[in-house]
Structure formats: structure tokens, C-alpha cells
Design an enzyme around this catalytic site. Sequence first.
Site: not given
Length: 287
Positions: A245-246
Site C-alpha cells: 500500500c502507500h
Amino acid sequence: MLRTSSLSYPVTFFSNLRLPVLSSFRSPFPSFPPKLVSTPISAPQTPPFCQRTPSSMVGSNPRPQGKVMFSSGRSDGGNKEILVQHLLVGQDDVKMLTELQKRISEGVDLSDLAVEYSICPSKENGGMLGWVRKGQMVPEFEEAAFSAPLNKVVRCKTKFGWHLLQVLSEREESKLEDIAPEELHSKMQDPIFIEEAQLIDVREPEEVAQASLPGFKVLPLRQFGTWGSVISDEFDPEKDTYVLCHHGVRSLQVAKWLQSQGFKKVFNVAGGIHAYSVNVDPSVPTY
């Protein structure tokens, strides 16, 4: 029944999926699906005997039928997880417990009795606790559960009351590990890794449009409702699975959920694609 978890991570939950809460306990399992939030908060209190619904875990292991024997046999548990259902009655309800044992020995299913008589919130799921491993339950319950032969009902007492518990299945304990961006980058240089590994990006499409890594299948967390129930149709639980993810927060939530669904080895990309860009490959944009 379960000990208070030391896990704390950014997550809130869909209100229509929350079960009744016992305020003095917190489950070590992350409920799912979580909402995406920007401010880290601790996982909310959830009832200790209600981690998840049985339909997501029983799979090909049908509930045993017919008479069930009571046993005091024991084993060391090893590195295994067990699928457990139970019912709970009060500490003074020994007579009721004896009557329920008799009905089970005559062929009545424990789950049916749990719905009617159990005082644990898991009664809503037929007493199903889901897959558990050592260290997640109070000692008395853990000892009884990991000593019980498959399908035999065991009676034990904890500070919560009297339990009748039944182990429906067992499996090798799954693994969840962080993987550093540098190590992931090294692996990704091997074309075979890209072909064989299962790579999942749980960011939103607009984020992926700004920065992405090759080979990752995009399964946005906010769209969990569309892919969560069919995850095993697209991915093999026996293969290594990497989640991105980020910043590594949402991916950890999904990685824990995949582990709870029986994925044998799950890797969370520590620091997410941001750390990958900063520490490994500056050509990947940051945002």
C-alpha cells in the site's frame, strides 16, 4: 476468553458488521473489512469469542455429525492452528452443563445448543471461534483446546464460566512477516519471482495511477466487498503472497486478514511504496 491483544493499528470498522461488545475484552484478530482512515486509532473492543463468521473458515471441513465423545486426551499443539467452536454457561450452571453434555452425546450438535444456551456472543455464529493459535486464549481454554482430539467435545472451566468446546479441524500455522523494500526489490529482479509470487496492491486506483510497481494486482481496500469473498478463487493460499500500500498500514490490515483466511505465508511491504521510492528506486514517484 482471549487475552488482551498488544496489537494496535489504524483501523475503523463498518458499523453494520460489528458484533455486540463485551467491554472488558479485545480480540487479537482484526475485524474486516476496515474503513480507510487518515488518523491512527487503536482497534476497538470486540467480544473475545466472536472473531469471524463460520462461513469464511469452515470451507471443506463440515461440522461432524452423530455422537461426540468427551475426551481428556492431550497433545503439545506444535505449530498448528485449530478451528474451534464452543458454548459457554455460567460458573454456577453445572447442572445445565451436564444436561448439555448428555444431549451432545446423544447426537445433538454443539452449535445448535450454543445458539440456544450459550452466554457468549459467539452464539450468533453457532459458537464458532474460528482459527486460533497458541497465545491467543486464556490458559485453561488453550490447554483444553489444544489437547482435544478432533471432533471430540471437551469440558473446561475458566474465569468466564464453564465451556464445552470442540475442535473441528487443524492446520499448519500460517506466517505473517514484514519484508523490507530493499529485499522486495532484490526479489523482483528475478523474472521467475514476478511470475510465481502473488503480488497485491490494496491502494485506490487514483493512487496506483500516480505510482505503481510491476506485477501487482490492484485490489482496492475500499472495494473489499467485491473481492473479499472470492480471494481464494484468484489467489492460492499455499503460495507466498506480498501485500503493498502507500505506507504499509492498509497492507498490514489486509495481510492479517489473508492470514486469518488460511494463506500460509504473507508478506507486508514495510513502509509501502513510499519507502520503496525513497530507499530503493527514486524513479517511482512519491505522493
